[in-house]
Enzyme design. Structure first.
Site, short mmCIF file in Angstrom:
data_model
loop_
_atom_site.label_atom_id
_atom_site.label_comp_id
_atom_site.label_asym_id
_atom_site.label_seq_id
_atom_site.Cartn_x
_atom_site.Cartn_y
_atom_site.Cartn_z
N GLU A 21 1.84 -0.30 -5.01
CA GLU A 21 0.96 0.81 -5.33
C GLU A 21 1.90 2.01 -5.37
OE1 GLU A 21 -3.27 2.63 -3.78
OE2 GLU A 21 -1.74 2.28 -2.31
N ASP A 40 0.84 -1.19 0.00
CA ASP A 40 0.00 0.00 0.00
C ASP A 40 0.88 1.25 0.00
OD1 ASP A 40 -2.72 1.17 0.41
OD2 ASP A 40 -1.81 1.88 2.28
#
Lengths: 701, 120
Positions: free
Chosen positions: A389, A352
């Site tokens: 990401e 993330d």
């Protein structure tokens, strides 16, 4: 060790109130079982004293506190071995003495009992939404697990990256709804009961939204209408080594590890990999006003990126930023990932806001970030999928430029945005779409298609159905007056905002959903789909359901019946991708295939000619090559995003074979998808009519 | 927690009663590993076990392996549903042999020894 196998360190040297202990081993960090006892080891660079605090499981107050003698410290590591502990009933933590000087980066507070950063389990949230007792002095405690799971002959599938079809899901949301029909709703065990469904769907990789222990009560609010918001998604890690107990039916028994491992083993047995969505960019300790739970009280200056005056840098948008390129923190991240791979047989990680991992200790981007390099070359992670990401809320955007060492794949944000624009009828999308279909050579031409994770939706944002049912977000249920959530969704409601009885609008929406799957499954790169999208899941226009632990988020399995036609189509497209390796080539960029055909060629309504101008809304492409067994193979995809039907003249089918129609999203089910062997011949040789806003997929026979 | 062992017709019947947890599991394990036949048939009456912790499950696995290692068979009879559910969710069930009743257990042990008797 003496010849009779007795170690001298089995004997205690100290005792307090009948509990015996001795100086411990500095490594490994965390707790480890040794003969007769438990070894505890914790790092702090700036603490002046350390006390081990022992609890009986669930007790409000500590059972015993053991201040560690100075002789129990090696360098900046405190360690102790304590004997005769019942590890099932043990909970523990640390009190650290040290300065409280925020301006110098120190925030020690010895009134707090801190979580072990290496805690294998956390007590205090054994069941999801365990009622909070106000004033509980030590709400979270570290605990131990048995790590003796019998994996038998489990072998991780180790699938080639480009062969994956990734299925992103939330552990709880997947089966919590009463319609799921599982015996243990909302748990790892419940997910395991759904493996036959996943297998039939054809996905071969499950990506679990965060399962590291977090506090679902964090920022919880009771809204004026009586509803409760909680931290449902869990992008707020409390303990990096601990699986979330509340996601296990057996978490209250301390068996969450066994239950998760049983799930992983069962998925592997069906050839399905497991990727974890991991959050290393921040912790749940928040900003200067946040709680002191672990890192802040252990060694604030080491674990967090701090401004020169000792405040928290907030590149994560969540209050603090984990100091990932500090060598100590970097080691912890590496230890953590190794642990999940070695102990839980995890196949990959999706990081993330991974751009944060590229920042140095002052937040500046690094060209050769040590953490990413370490992970890329680590032997235990040698076959582990690493997916970034590649952006962060601090403004670092690295899609296509994320330091990858030949290992890291990326969530392809431009794929999502281009496909959305194309599907919703925006002009100017044909040229960019050619890039997306080809595996985004504009971003990855020097690498391979499998660096690109292609997606149109993710947990974050609209569901696929809502993408075509809502032009605006509808987040009032989140209690922030609709201010939260992305405003630029590139969505289109097809003429009516929200649910409608208009059969034409409903048919159009489901057709656009089919179009999305048809393009996603025929694009080079690695497709990622979101659980429930395959049967038309809706969040009623909520595009930021992080706090909604209710029917807004949970998969409603009755939709799988209601939209069984759509589900059949998606299943068919996933299988079509599996059956045609030419749809998932590792390299296609600019390379010829078997003469005279290139591996991938672009076409328009006329063969071998593509109008790339801004007003064009049609695109076709052809793939040529072989099937897995070496049979010549070709696939042709025609996309018409214009509002009228159009005639496409086809390129000749390679090898004097014949085109047959496998998919046609303008037709009702079951004509929308033809099973292999039942594809329909063309009505007129050499041409097709592609309906308005429709996709056709042709295969060669 | 109580634990007793009787032996008849070459079958050791272990009767466990109460809760098996990290406190009681080690002593039960020590006791049973001493008396259980290394090779032979073991029937565990589990119907009066009301709670089984993580350590208790591990005890069962150790016992099963010990008996199996000697070429024998260990069967658990009358495991209550909540415990069976936990066994399934945590993967232990695949390693254990469960039967509904003691008489089913006797039949299972007979079948196991018959199968062994006919093994080449």
């Amino acid at each position: 060790m003496t010849s009779n196998g007795v170690r001298m360190d089995r004997y205690p040297t100290h005792s307090i109130k009948g509990v015996k202990f001795r100086a411990g081993h500095a490594l490994p960090f965390g707790t480890s079982l040794i003969p007769g006892g438990v070894n505890f080891s914790v790092y702090s660079n700036h603490a002046t004293a350390c006390t081990l605090v022992l609890f009986e499981k669930g007790a409000r107050e500590p059972r015993l506190e053991i201040p560690l003698p100075e002789a129990f410290r090696t360098g900046n590591v405190w360690s102790i071995t304590v004997f005769d502990l019942d590890i099932e009933m043990l909970e523990y933590g640390y009190r650290m003495e040290g300065p409280f000087q925020p301006e110098r980066g120190h925030r020690f507070d010895s009134s707090k009992v801190l979580l072990d950063p290496y805690a294998r389990a956390v007590g205090g949230r054994d069941r999801w939404l365990t009622p909070q007792e106000p004033g509980t002095p030590y709400p979270f405690r570290s605990s131990m697990l048995f790590e003796d799971f019998d994996w038998e002959d489990d072998i991780p599938p180790d699938l080639p990256m480009e062969d994956l079809v990734i299925y992103e899901t939330h552990v709880r949301g997947f089966t919590r709804h009463s319609s799921s029909g599982v015996r243990a709703p909302g748990t790892f065990a419940g997910l395991k009961e759904k493996i036959p469904y996943l297998k039939a769907l054809g996905v071969n990789c499950v990506e679990l939204m965060p399962i590291f222990e977090f506090d679902e009560w964090e920022h919880s609010r009771r809204l004026p209408d009586g509803s409760l918001t909680v931290n449902y998604w869990g992008y707020s890690t409390m303990a990096f080594f601990a699986p979330k107990a509340g996601y296990a039916a057996t978490g209250h028994m301390g068996m969450q590890a066994d239950e998760l491992k049983t799930l992983v083993k069962a998925l592997h047995a069906e050839g399905i990999e497991v990727i974890l969505d991991v959050v290393f960019n921040h912790t749940n300790e928040g900003n200067e006003l946040g709680p002191t739970l672990s890192f802040r009280g252990l060694d604030n200056k080491t674990y967090y990126m701090l401004t020169p005056d000792g405040r928290y840098y907030n590149f994560s948008g969540c209050g603090n930023t984990l100091n990932c390129n500090n060598p100590v923190v970097r080691s912890m991240v590496l230890d953590c990932l190794r642990y999940w791979v070695a102990e839980y047989h995890i196949d990959g990680f999706r990081f993330d806001l991974a751009a944060i991992l590229n920042r140095d200790q002052n937040g500046a981007p690094l060209t050769n970030p040590p953490l990413l390099e370490t992970l890329a070359f680590d032997p235990i992670l040698g076959r582990t999928k690493l997916i970034a990401e590649a952006w962060d809320p601090g403004g670092l955007y690295q899609v296509g430029s994320f330091p990858n060492y030949g290992r890291w794949a990326e969530w392809n944000g431009p794929y999502r945005d281009t496909l959305r624009r194309f599907l919703t009828g925006e002009e100017g999308q044909v040229a960019p779409m050619t890039q997306r279909v080809e595996g985004s050579p504009d971003l990855y031409w020097w690498r391979a298609t499998n660096a690109s994770i292609n997606f149109i939706t993710s947990h974050d944002g609209f569901t696929l159905y809502d993408l075509f049912a809502y032009s605006q977000k509808h987040n009032l249920a989140n209690g922030e007056d609709n201010r939260d959530g992305e405003n630029n969704n590139i969505s289109w409601n097809c003429g009516f905002e929200g649910e409608t009885n208009d059969p034409e609008i409903n048919a159009l929406r489901l057709r656009l959903v089919r179009n999305a799957y048809a393009i996603l499954m025929t694009s080079q790169g690695v497709p990622l789909i979101v659980a429930g999208d395959e049967f038309g899941r809706t969040q009623k226009g909520n595009n930021n359901a992080y706090c909604q632990d209710n029917e807004i988020s949970w998969l409603d399995w009755t939709l799988a019946e209601k939209n069984a036609d759509l589900l059949r189509f998606v299943r068919g497209m996933i299988h079509l991708r599996r059956d045609h390796p030419i749809l998932r080539k590792r390299t296609v960029y600019g390379r010829g295939g078997g003469a005279p055909y290139p591996q991938l060629s672009f076409h328009g309504t006329r063969p071998w000619y593509l109008d790339r101008s801004g007003y064009n809304r049609v695109l076709a492409w052809m793939l040529e090559g072989e099937t897995a067994d070496g049979t010549p193979d070709a696939v042709y995809v025609a996309v018409n995003m214009y509002w009228d039907g159009l005639q496409f003249v086809l390129p000749a089918c390679p090898g004097n074979r014949e085109w047959r129609v496998a998919a046609n999203t303008s037709l009702p089910s079951p004509q929308d998808f033809r099973e292999p062997g039942t594809e329909t011949p063309l009505e007129t040789p050499g041409e097709i009519i592609v309906g308005p806003r429709s996709v056709m997929v042709l295969v060669s026979t | 927690m109580s634990c007793s062992v009787t032996s008849e017709n070459g079958i050791a019947t272990v009767t466990l009663t109460g809760e098996i947890d990290g406190q009681s599991a080690p002593s039960i394990q020590d006791e049973l590993l001493k008396v259980l036949p290394g090779e032979g048939k073991v029937l565990v009456d589990f119907s009066r076990v009301t709670f089984l912790s993580s350590a208790g499950l591990r005890l069962l696995l150790v016992l099963t392996r010990a008996v199996r290692g000697g070429g024998g068979t260990l069967v658990l009879a009358g495991v209550i549903d909540p415990i069976r559910e936990v066994m399934e969710q945590t993967g232990f069930l695949t390693h254990l042999t469960l039967v509904p009743t003691l008489s089913d257990g006797l039949a299972e042990l007979d079948a196991a020894s018959a199968a062994q008797g006919h093994a080449p």
